[in-house]
Scaffold this motif. Structure first.
Motif, PDB file in Angstrom:
ATOM      1  N   ARG A 213      -1.991  -5.010   9.225  1.00  0.00           N
ATOM      2  CA  ARG A 213      -1.618  -5.920   8.328  1.00  0.00           C
ATOM      3  C   ARG A 213      -0.592  -5.255   7.178  1.00  0.00           C
ATOM      4  O   ARG A 213       0.012  -5.688   6.400  1.00  0.00           O
ATOM      5  N   MET A 214      -0.828  -3.949   7.079  1.00  0.00           N
ATOM      6  CA  MET A 214      -0.187  -3.059   5.820  1.00  0.00           C
ATOM      7  C   MET A 214       0.656  -2.024   6.490  1.00  0.00           C
ATOM      8  O   MET A 214       1.933  -1.911   6.275  1.00  0.00           O
ATOM      9  N   TYR A 215       0.158  -1.098   7.025  1.00  0.00           N
ATOM     10  CA  TYR A 215       0.890  -0.047   7.575  1.00  0.00           C
ATOM     11  C   TYR A 215       2.055  -0.182   8.459  1.00  0.00           C
ATOM     12  O   TYR A 215       3.113   0.541   8.653  1.00  0.00           O
ATOM     13  N   ARG A 216       1.966  -1.391   9.361  1.00  0.00           N
ATOM     14  CA  ARG A 216       2.645  -1.430  10.090  1.00  0.00           C
ATOM     15  C   ARG A 216       3.517  -2.979  10.072  1.00  0.00           C
ATOM     16  O   ARG A 216       3.654  -3.731  10.991  1.00  0.00           O
ATOM     17  N   ALA A 217       3.140  -3.698   8.934  1.00  0.00           N
ATOM     18  CA  ALA A 217       3.670  -4.695   8.617  1.00  0.00           C
ATOM     19  C   ALA A 217       5.352  -4.666   8.821  1.00  0.00           C
ATOM     20  O   ALA A 217       5.993  -3.789   8.639  1.00  0.00           O
TER      21      ALA A 217
END
Length: 388
Positions: free
Chosen positions: A313-317
């Motif tokens: 959800r964050m590092y590969r958003a």
């Protein structure tokens, strides 16, 4: 009271270049202070943690992250009877070698440096504190104690020998190999408990603040965290104690409980492991076949679930990946440009270029320069030199 397995500054293995003792600071205090006053430490203010530094005033940078790691490390070290100054020094230095744009920049530079001995931010931190900080009359670097250098090198565990993590297989990064050749850092053993504290403090800090920054960025919300271990119970407890609490206060109250859960878990596990092992010296800590400072297995598994959530959800958003692609291109453009035109490097780097006898030596000078850039300076230089 100092524990028998703590590092004793009076028994330090000393410095590469002998110096007189301070009348009012221990050797480890001096190390901490030299790190804080270094140019590399100041530059962390404008280096990415997850979000590129200029994207928002409230997101963590490498500097604020390092300060938070140092706070956790000092707390843990104090509770466990360790040397708080050494733990803090290692914590403050652990990210000095990071490139602009965080791990994205490191990945790009490591790929570019593969033909020249590779690139690793931990090894680069050693290069900074032993070579690249050039302020003192009698030596390059900060002339830190052996114990601090050991902690920077192997706070994540042994780098050689049977106890080394398999991911470290292969040749040592050249920056680490050079330092170790001059002063043996016992790379096949675990580091001191103080260094282990710095390593776990890093995990505690980023596990906490990445949740906070992710919420602030809007990449996920509190409802998403209600279904996760650790975070879900934390929000539920806040809702029970403070029904209807305003959103930002609710968020803070929940995440500080997550933070506290991690710290308390580490302390409980460390006390149990130390009681069972009964180490009588810091060398007993180094000779063990595992770390004494770690999360419990149940909490470790719960944190893995949180990290998997953050990765997706964050590092590969999508928005983060678009920015990663943009800044990767910046590093990939700058490195070959300076390799082809070393005359573009600032005047103070010309002596290093002149001493570079071959392409590998030149590449290492260019890597030192690019790795030392802040996010904003890298973007500015890229625009100036490429028109992009």
């Amino acid at each position: 009271m100092r524990a028998p397995y703590a590092c004793d500054p009076a028994a330090s293995r000393g410095r590469r270049y002998p110096e007189g003792l301070s009348t009012f600071r221990s050797p480890f205090q001096r190390d901490r202070d030299r790190i804080i006053h270094s140019s590399a430490f100041r530059r962390l203010k404008h280096k990415t943690q997850v979000f590129v530094e200029h994207e928002g005033d409230y997101y963590r940078t490498r500097l604020t992250h390092s300060i938070e790691v140092a706070q956790v490390a000092r707390t843990l070290a104090g509770v466990l009877g360790l040397d708080t100054d050494l733990a803090e020094a290692i914590a403050l230095a652990h990210d000095l070698g990071h490139t602009p744009f965080g791990h994205t920049g490191e990945d790009a530079l490591a790929e570019l440096m593969a033909p020249y001995g590779g690139f690793d931010h931990n090894a680069q931190a050693l290069r900074i504190v032993t070579r690249l900080e050039r302020h003192y009359a009698e030596f390059d670097g900060l002339n830190l104690t052996w114990e601090t250098l050991e902690g920077i090198a192997k706070h994540n565990g042994p780098l050689t020998g049977p106890l080394a993590d398999p991911k470290h297989a292969g040749p040592l990064p050249y920056a680490l190999a050079e330092v170790n050749a001059e002063w043996d850092l016992d790379l096949s053993t675990f580091a001191s408990a103080e260094a282990q504290v710095a390593a776990i403090a890093d995990d505690v800090a980023y596990s906490h603040h990445d949740l906070h920054d992710g919420l602030r960025s809007g990449l996920f919300d509190e409802d998403d965290l209600m279904g996760l271990p650790v975070t879900g119970p934390a929000f539920a407890e806040v809702d029970r104690l403070y029904p209807g609490l305003e959103r930002m206060r609710r968020r803070h109250e929940a995440l500080r409980r997550v933070f506290g859960r991690m710290v308390e878990d580490v302390i409980a596990v460390a006390k149990n492991r130390l009681e069972a092992a009964q180490p009588r010296s810091v060398d007993d800590i180094r000779a063990m076949e595992g770390t004494v400072i770690r999360f419990s297995k149940p909490l470790y598994q719960e944190l893995k679930a949180i990290r998997a959530f953050l990765f997706q959800r964050m590092y590969r958003a999508p928005s983060v990946m678009r920015e990663r692609a943009r800044v990767t291109a910046v590093v990939r453009d700058l490195f070959p440009l300076f390799m082809a035109r070393p005359d573009l490097l600032p005047d103070e780097w010309r002596a290093d270029v002149a001493r570079a006898g071959d392409e590998t030596a030149l590449a290492r000078v260019v890597a030192d320069y690019v790795a030392g850039m802040t996010d904003r300076f890298a973007l500015q230089e890229h625009a100036r030199l490429t028109g992009g």
